[in-house]
Design a protein around this motif. Structure first.
Motif, PDB file in Angstrom:
ATOM      1  N   SER A   1      -7.409   5.341  83.004  1.00  0.00           N
ATOM      2  CA  SER A   1      -6.517   5.986  82.043  1.00  0.00           C
ATOM      3  C   SER A   1      -5.376   5.005  81.754  1.00  0.00           C
ATOM      4  O   SER A   1      -5.172   4.031  82.470  1.00  0.00           O
ATOM      5  CB  SER A   1      -5.974   7.299  82.625  1.00  0.00           C
ATOM      6  N   PHE A   2      -4.666   5.290  80.683  1.00  0.00           N
ATOM      7  CA  PHE A   2      -3.530   4.414  80.350  1.00  0.00           C
ATOM      8  C   PHE A   2      -2.533   4.401  81.506  1.00  0.00           C
ATOM      9  O   PHE A   2      -2.241   5.440  82.109  1.00  0.00           O
ATOM     10  CB  PHE A   2      -2.821   4.910  79.082  1.00  0.00           C
ATOM     11  N   ASN A   3      -2.081   3.233  81.805  1.00  0.00           N
ATOM     12  CA  ASN A   3      -1.027   3.016  82.803  1.00  0.00           C
ATOM     13  C   ASN A   3      -1.420   3.398  84.218  1.00  0.00           C
ATOM     14  O   ASN A   3      -0.581   3.678  85.057  1.00  0.00           O
ATOM     15  CB  ASN A   3       0.276   3.758  82.398  1.00  0.00           C
ATOM     16  N   TYR A   4      -2.748   3.482  84.490  1.00  0.00           N
ATOM     17  CA  TYR A   4      -3.126   3.667  85.888  1.00  0.00           C
ATOM     18  C   TYR A   4      -2.784   2.400  86.641  1.00  0.00           C
ATOM     19  O   TYR A   4      -2.979   1.294  86.121  1.00  0.00           O
ATOM     20  CB  TYR A   4      -4.643   3.971  85.995  1.00  0.00           C
ATOM     21  N   GLY A   5      -2.291   2.569  87.867  1.00  0.00           N
ATOM     22  CA  GLY A   5      -1.967   1.392  88.654  1.00  0.00           C
ATOM     23  C   GLY A   5      -2.035   1.715  90.128  1.00  0.00           C
ATOM     24  O   GLY A   5      -2.124   2.887  90.517  1.00  0.00           O
ATOM     25  N   THR A   6      -2.080   0.697  90.904  1.00  0.00           N
ATOM     26  CA  THR A   6      -2.212   0.921  92.340  1.00  0.00           C
ATOM     27  C   THR A   6      -0.853   1.137  93.020  1.00  0.00           C
ATOM     28  O   THR A   6      -0.783   1.375  94.226  1.00  0.00           O
ATOM     29  CB  THR A   6      -2.904  -0.264  92.990  1.00  0.00           C
ATOM     30  N   THR A   7       0.191   1.060  92.232  1.00  0.00           N
ATOM     31  CA  THR A   7       1.531   1.295  92.840  1.00  0.00           C
ATOM     32  C   THR A   7       2.165   2.526  92.201  1.00  0.00           C
ATOM     33  O   THR A   7       1.734   2.930  91.124  1.00  0.00           O
ATOM     34  CB  THR A   7       2.457   0.095  92.580  1.00  0.00           C
ATOM     35  N   VAL A   8       3.131   3.069  92.880  1.00  0.00           N
ATOM     36  CA  VAL A   8       3.799   4.234  92.311  1.00  0.00           C
ATOM     37  C   VAL A   8       4.776   3.789  91.241  1.00  0.00           C
ATOM     38  O   VAL A   8       5.171   2.625  91.174  1.00  0.00           O
ATOM     39  CB  VAL A   8       4.574   5.037  93.386  1.00  0.00           C
ATOM     40  N   SER A   9       5.157   4.780  90.440  1.00  0.00           N
ATOM     41  CA  SER A   9       6.146   4.473  89.405  1.00  0.00           C
ATOM     42  C   SER A   9       7.492   4.170  90.068  1.00  0.00           C
ATOM     43  O   SER A   9       7.840   4.737  91.113  1.00  0.00           O
ATOM     44  CB  SER A   9       6.259   5.674  88.467  1.00  0.00           C
ATOM     45  N   SER A  10       8.245   3.325  89.453  1.00  0.00           N
ATOM     46  CA  SER A  10       9.556   2.961  90.038  1.00  0.00           C
ATOM     47  C   SER A  10      10.604   4.031  89.754  1.00  0.00           C
ATOM     48  O   SER A  10      11.665   4.034  90.341  1.00  0.00           O
ATOM     49  CB  SER A  10      10.003   1.609  89.483  1.00  0.00           C
ATOM     50  N   TYR A  11      10.250   4.939  88.851  1.00  0.00           N
ATOM     51  CA  TYR A  11      11.257   5.980  88.547  1.00  0.00           C
ATOM     52  C   TYR A  11      11.027   7.173  89.446  1.00  0.00           C
ATOM     53  O   TYR A  11       9.911   7.660  89.587  1.00  0.00           O
ATOM     54  CB  TYR A  11      11.157   6.417  87.073  1.00  0.00           C
TER      55      TYR A  11
ATOM     56  N   ASN B   1       1.614  11.141  90.475  1.00  0.00           N
ATOM     57  CA  ASN B   1       0.313  10.963  89.806  1.00  0.00           C
ATOM     58  C   ASN B   1       0.184   9.559  89.240  1.00  0.00           C
ATOM     59  O   ASN B   1       1.146   8.959  88.801  1.00  0.00           O
ATOM     60  CB  ASN B   1       0.150  11.958  88.643  1.00  0.00           C
ATOM     61  N   ARG B   2      -1.024   9.083  89.303  1.00  0.00           N
ATOM     62  CA  ARG B   2      -1.230   7.720  88.765  1.00  0.00           C
ATOM     63  C   ARG B   2      -2.279   7.694  87.643  1.00  0.00           C
ATOM     64  O   ARG B   2      -2.584   6.661  87.080  1.00  0.00           O
ATOM     65  CB  ARG B   2      -1.719   6.785  89.872  1.00  0.00           C
ATOM     66  N   GLY B   3      -2.910   8.856  87.415  1.00  0.00           N
ATOM     67  CA  GLY B   3      -4.012   8.826  86.428  1.00  0.00           C
ATOM     68  C   GLY B   3      -5.336   8.625  87.160  1.00  0.00           C
ATOM     69  O   GLY B   3      -5.494   9.066  88.272  1.00  0.00           O
TER      70      GLY B   3
END
Lengths: 85, 1052
Positions: B138-148, B269-271
């Motif tokens: 999905s868009f913006n899936y990543g292996t790290t959490v969001s910084s916000y 959530n990361r997608g």
């Protein structure tokens, strides 16, 4: 050797003894026949005039019948008389 | 670009055929969305296209998307950035425009491999993958959490809010399903709910933390009709923090992802990043056979299902038992299936298994039976065996099918995917399997099978049944039984039409052909049409009826019957046409063959074939130098008669006799042969034709009255008639004699030839029957008219007359007592006879004298007429008395007689001496003496000295080897060529006259002038060619000079 001829069949052509070959009237050969006849020889004989000209009998007869006045030989214009030799 | 600014691109359509743009994010790194999931810091907006695309932010490198053009308006990519320069921002985009007609799949694999261009993405698919397996994100899936962070301190979401897009996978050929599963990252499916909690409970990434169906309201993915462990999930939306492996066979392969407008309640959530694998079509069985999880079904239930399936006999190996299920068991099974709603699967499974089994086992075994046979009998047995094998399997499998059918009916299940009518389904499976694996030599096998069957059927009519069967060579023949058994199997399985009908037809055709050929080989004297027809009805049609039994309606059989009849007629006609030459030659014995052929010709369209074929065989068998002219004429007359039977319109006759005409024209002796066969009793019976015929009509066009009288019998002209040539004329000339005369096209030529022949006959045979000649003459007159034959009439009269005259003269001569040599003669009217060959010859004195006497007699008989003897002509009968024998010779020529007479006078002569006396050239004389040499009367004692041999000493006599016996058939008449020469000679005076006045002239001009003045009457016509020959001869004789194309007189 003796040769006995049992039969000799020759071939001959007959001919009128005349001083010309063709009839002066019909221009056909004497040995043929006049235009009205089919068979030559006995059936269409020649006749001689005293002027010594000869024609097919049928031809000269026709000619003579067509002449009203004088009966002349068509060749020499002498009076026609049959030569009964 | 500095932070806080906006960067915008505009994508213009290169040309109107562009529909789509693919944008590859080679690099796209922007600020993460805020805790609500909105891209408020940095964002990329793609606007102006027909596809609705959410604002994108965060880390998206490696992803792609497709945008449809909205008409021809431009697509804009606007990237706006926040002023926060601490967040890295980078983008590198690759943009490809895709034409509307760009293929979606197929050879796109290759193109994709080269990364040159892309296929269209189906509409609705924002992302589109074409590989067999891969990972979608999905868009913006990543292996790290969001910084916000969220207000509660939990990490914020990476999932973008407000999205709703499809991710598609293109189905690869041979693949039927797709399996979706989480990738290796345990966070790889964190779509909704509190991720940190799940992490805390340790259930992240396991089925325990996933939700589905009505539980998914905010963010979820949709996979249509998925199975988990082969069991339908009854729901298609999934959310939460873990995903079981999903399998679906619904097409297209699409995964839809939906997020709502606010991600705030969820945290961390990361997608998703899901691996997909496309599944081979056969995998379905594996899925069912290999149950891993029994979570959905109860354990017991699952085994019940397996039991059911086992009882239904659908496993890979063929079970031994084919018992129908017991009543109780059956209902039990139905309950289970109903409960699980797996009828679809079971149905498919069973069919698939049967298909596989038929393909791999049944058909292979069946075709194996056929292989390797050599003889007809072997093939017959094998084919029967193959059919029986096939049928046994069919019965076995149809049991299963019956069970299945029962199941379907009870469950009111109706399959949509496979066969509409399940009773035919098994047959269809068998048919397709059999036909898809046809062995190379099946045709031969089938053919032999039917040939044997046909042979048997025919023999059945002839011999009693206990006689040995030619096929199995056993007393107790069961071939027929075998045949009908195998045949009924074919019929029942619906295999007769696709497998055998064509071969059957060709077999029958060949059989008919063979039969026709053997039946009417070299037999022209009987009609075969009726027997053949009966044979066709009794053997072939009867047989066919048996083969098709109930399958074919009577109408079909009748149609087939007609086709076969037509074929038989055609074959028969062809056979007859090939024999036509023989048939013609054997006319009239072959009349029934001709009648047959006539009937056939009206039913087939083989007239042109007949013409061609007959012309060809005429050419090879008749029209060459090896065949004598009378034979050709005989064949020609037979042809005319046969063709009259065959085609009363005369059209065929015209076409076929054309080459014969041409050929006959090129032969010198044609006319002579025609005339002689007309007047003599020959093999061609032309004389009979002459007697019954009517007046000759060569060039008259007046229509006769009988056509109007017989108008009821009128037939239209055949279609191949040339409308420009009225046929009436052709019909008329099919009178044989007219046609023969027309070969040359002139009566004169004919009559002349007849005259010459008649003259010959009259002069060379004294015994000539004038009565008969007159009769013929009268008949000829009827055809050629009086005028033409007048001469001949005179000739005959000459002969009759000369007999009479000879009689007269003989009497005269004998009365005068001087008849040592009896002379008779034929007295001819020279004007009416054809020209005689002139030869000089002096007869013996004694004869000469006798002739003179004869002439004298004639002269007295016929006043003022005389005779000219043709001395070399005539006939002599003589006896030669020798010391030891007497020879009686009849019809010796005058020259021969003269020679022997001279030898009577003097027993030894020198050739030159004799030649002088007889006035015959030595060469000729030598030839004539040869006759006496052959009689052993004269021999050549030394060169040119001939001696009479009185006493023949046979044996001791030294017969010279080269006795020259002159050829007997020497005509008394001058040849036509000589006559022609004579005619041309009359032109010579014209030519010399012309050349004297005009000096030199070309050939054409001479011809022209002659045409104007000299050629009068049709017979004196002279062609340019002929004139050239004549003039050239004159040149050779030095009477003319030829130079530069001009003729002139030589200077004297």
């Amino acid at each position: 050797m003796k040769v006995i001829i049992k039969n000799w069949t020759g071939v001959a052509t007959w001919k009128w003894i005349a001083n010309d070959d063709n009839c002066g009237i019909c221009r056909m050969p004497f040995d043929g026949c006049c235009p009205d006849c089919k068979l030559p020889g006995d059936d269409c004989p020649l006749v001689w005039g005293e002027c010594s000209h000869c024609f097919h009998m049928h031809c000269i007869m026709k000619w003579l019948q067509s002449q009203q006045v004088n009966q002349q030989c068509p060749m020499c214009r002498q009076e026609w008389k049959f030569n009964n030799k | 670009m500095t932070a806080g600014n906006v960067c915008a691109f505009t994508i213009q359509q290169c040309n109107p055929s562009i529909c789509q743009v693919r944008i590859d994010f080679l690099t796209l790194t922007l600020a993460q969305p805020n805790a609500h999931g909105s891209c408020i810091y940095d964002s990329m907006n793609i606007i102006g296209g027909a596809t609705n695309i959410p604002p994108i932010c965060g880390e998206n490198s490696g992803l792609h998307l497709y945008v449809d053009f909205n008409g021809n308006s431009n697509i804009r990519i606007v990237i706006s950035t926040s002023s926060d320069a601490s967040v890295p921002k980078a983008w590198k985009l690759k943009i490809a425009q895709i034409a509307c007609d760009c293929p979606t799949r197929a050879h796109m694999y290759e193109a994709l491999a080269r990364k040159r261009f892309y296929g269209l993405s189906p509409s609705g698919c924002l992302m589109h993958y074409t590989d067999l397996s891969g990972t979608v994100r999905s868009f913006n899936y990543g292996t790290t959490v969001s910084s916000y962070l969220l207000p509660n301190g939990q990490p914020g979401t990476r999932q973008l809010a407000n999205t709703n897009y499809g991710i598609c996978v293109e189905m690869v050929a041979g693949y039927c399903g797709i399996q979706w599963s989480q990738s290796s990252d345990i966070y790889s499916f964190t779509v909704s709910g509190d991720t940190s909690t799940a992490v805390g409970q340790g259930i992240i990434g396991t089925p325990a933390s996933f939700a589905s169906g009505a539980d998914c309201t905010t963010d979820f993915i949709v996979v249509p009709n998925p199975l988990v462990n082969g069991v339908p999930t009854r729901t298609d939306r999934f959310c939460g923090n873990g995903l079981p492996t999903l399998t679906t066979y619904s097409k297209p392969f699409v995964l839809t992802t939906v997020t709502n407008g606010d991600e705030l309640p969820d945290s961390g959530n990361r997608g998703f990043a899901l691996s997909y694998t496309q599944l081979r079509c056969t995998n379905i069985i594996v899925v069912v056979n290999d149950p891993v999880s029994t979570d959905v079904l109860g354990r017991n239930e699952f085994y019940q299902v397996i039991d059911v399936i086992k009882k239904l006999n659908i496993m890979d190996t063929m079970p031994v038992s084919t018992d129908v299920l017991g009543r109780n068991e059956f209902y039990q099974v139905i309950d289970v299936i109903k409960k699980l709603n797996i009828m679809d699967t079971i149905h498919d499974l069973i069919i698939k298994n049967i298909e596989k089994y038929v393909c791999n086992t049944v058909v292979v075994e069946c075709w194996m039976c056929i292989a390797g046979a050599n003889s007809e009998a072997e093939n017959f047995q094998n084919f029967h065996k193959a059919m029986v094998t096939l049928y046994n399997y069919y019965l076995l499998l149809s049991n299963i099918f019956n069970n299945l059918e029962l199941l379907c009916v009870t469950l009111k299940y109706r399959s949509t995917t496979y066969y509409q009518n399940s009773t035919d389904a098994l047959k269809v499976i068998f048919r397709s399997a059999l036909l898809s694996q046809l062995p190379l030599d099946y045709k031969k096998s089938v053919r032999h099978f039917y040939e044997v069957g046909l042979k048997y059927e025919e023999n059945r009519g002839r011999e009693s049944l206990d006689e040995l069967c030619s096929n199995c060579s056993s007393n107790n023949c069961i071939c027929a039984q075998y045949f009908y058994e195998a045949n009924s199997i074919l019929l029942e399985l619906g295999l007769l039409e696709p497998l055998a009908s064509q071969i059957l037809t060709t077999t029958i055709y060949d059989y008919i052909e063979n039969h026709v050929e053997t039946t009417c080989k070299d037999r022209f004297d009987a009609s075969f049409l009726a027997p053949l027809q009966k044979w066709l009805e009794d053997v072939i049609i009867k047989w066919l009826r048996k083969i098709y039994t109930c399958d074919y309606s009577n109408k079909e059989i009748n149609k087939f019957n007609k086709k076969l009849q037509n074929f038989m007629y055609e074959i028969y006609t062809k056979v007859r046409i090939n024999q036509l030459f023989g048939i013609i030659i054997e006319y009239p014995d072959s009349i029934s063959a001709l009648q047959d052929l006539k009937t056939c010709l009206s039913k087939t369209d083989l007239r042109p074939y007949l013409t061609r074929k007959l012309q060809k065989s005429m050419e090879t068998r008749l029209l060459h130098t090896g065949v004598s002219t009378p034979d050709i004429l005989t064949a020609y007359v037979a042809t005319i008669r046969s063709m009259r039977v065959l085609d009363p319109s005369g059209l065929l006759l015209g076409a076929i006799t054309q080459p014969i005409h041409q050929y006959l024209r090129s032969r010198d002796d044609t006319v002579r042969c025609v005339v002689s066969s007309l007047t003599e009793e020959g093999p061609s019976d032309l004389a009979d034709e002459l007697i019954k015929g009517e007046a000759l009509q060569t060039d008259e066009n007046t229509p006769s009255d009988d056509e109007e009288i017989n108008w009821e019998n009128w037939l239209p002209d055949p279609v191949d008639a040339d409308p420009n040539k009225p046929l009436a004329h052709n019909r008329r000339t099919s009178d044989i004699i007219s046609m023969l005369v027309n070969v040359y096209g002139s009566r004169e030529l004919f009559v002349n030839e007849y005259r010459t022949l008649l003259a010959d006959r009259l002069l060379t045979s004294l015994t000539c029957d004038t009565e008969r000649e007159i009769r013929y003459l009268e008949l000829l007159k009827l055809r050629f008219g009086d005028a033409q034959l007048h001469y001949c009439e005179v000739m005959l009269k000459d002969i009759v007359d000369s007999k009479r005259i000879t009689q007269n003269i003989k009497q005269d001569l004998s009365s005068s007592g001087e008849s040592d040599i009896p002379i008779s003669s034929m007295i001819l009217s020279a004007q009416f006879w054809p020209a005689f060959k002139e030869e000089k010859c002096e007869l013996h004195q004694s004869v000469d004298e006798q002739m003179k006497k004869y002439t004298a007699c004639f002269e007295t008989l016929k006043g003022n007429r005389t005779l000219y003897w043709k001395k070399h002509l005539g006939l002599v009968d003589l006896d030669i008395e020798l010391p030891d024998r007497t020879m009686n010779l009849y019809s010796v020529t005058p020259i021969h007689a003269t020679i022997i007479l001279h030898f009577q006078d003097k027993s030894q002569w020198h050739l030159d001496e004799l030649s002088k006396i007889m006035q015959v050239p030595p060469t000729v004389l030598r030839r004539k003496i040869g006759f006496w040499e052959s009689q052993y009367l004269i021999s050549q004692v030394s060169p040119d000295i001939f001696q009479l041999v009185e006493v023949s000493v046979k044996g001791n006599l030294n017969v010279p080897h080269e006795i020259i016996v002159e050829d007997e058939s020497e005509s008394a008449m001058a040849s036509t060529q000589d006559q022609r020469e004579e005619e041309l000679q009359t032109f010579w005076s014209y030519v010399t006259g012309m050349l004297m006045n005009l000096d030199s002239l070309p050939l054409e001009r001479i011809h022209q002038v002659l045409k104007m003045f000299a050629f009068q009457g049709p017979t004196t016509e002279c062609s340019l060619q002929e004139l050239k020959h004549f003039l050239d001869r004159k040149v050779r004789e030095h009477q003319l000079v030829y130079s530069n194309g001009y003729y002139k007189l030589p200077k004297s």
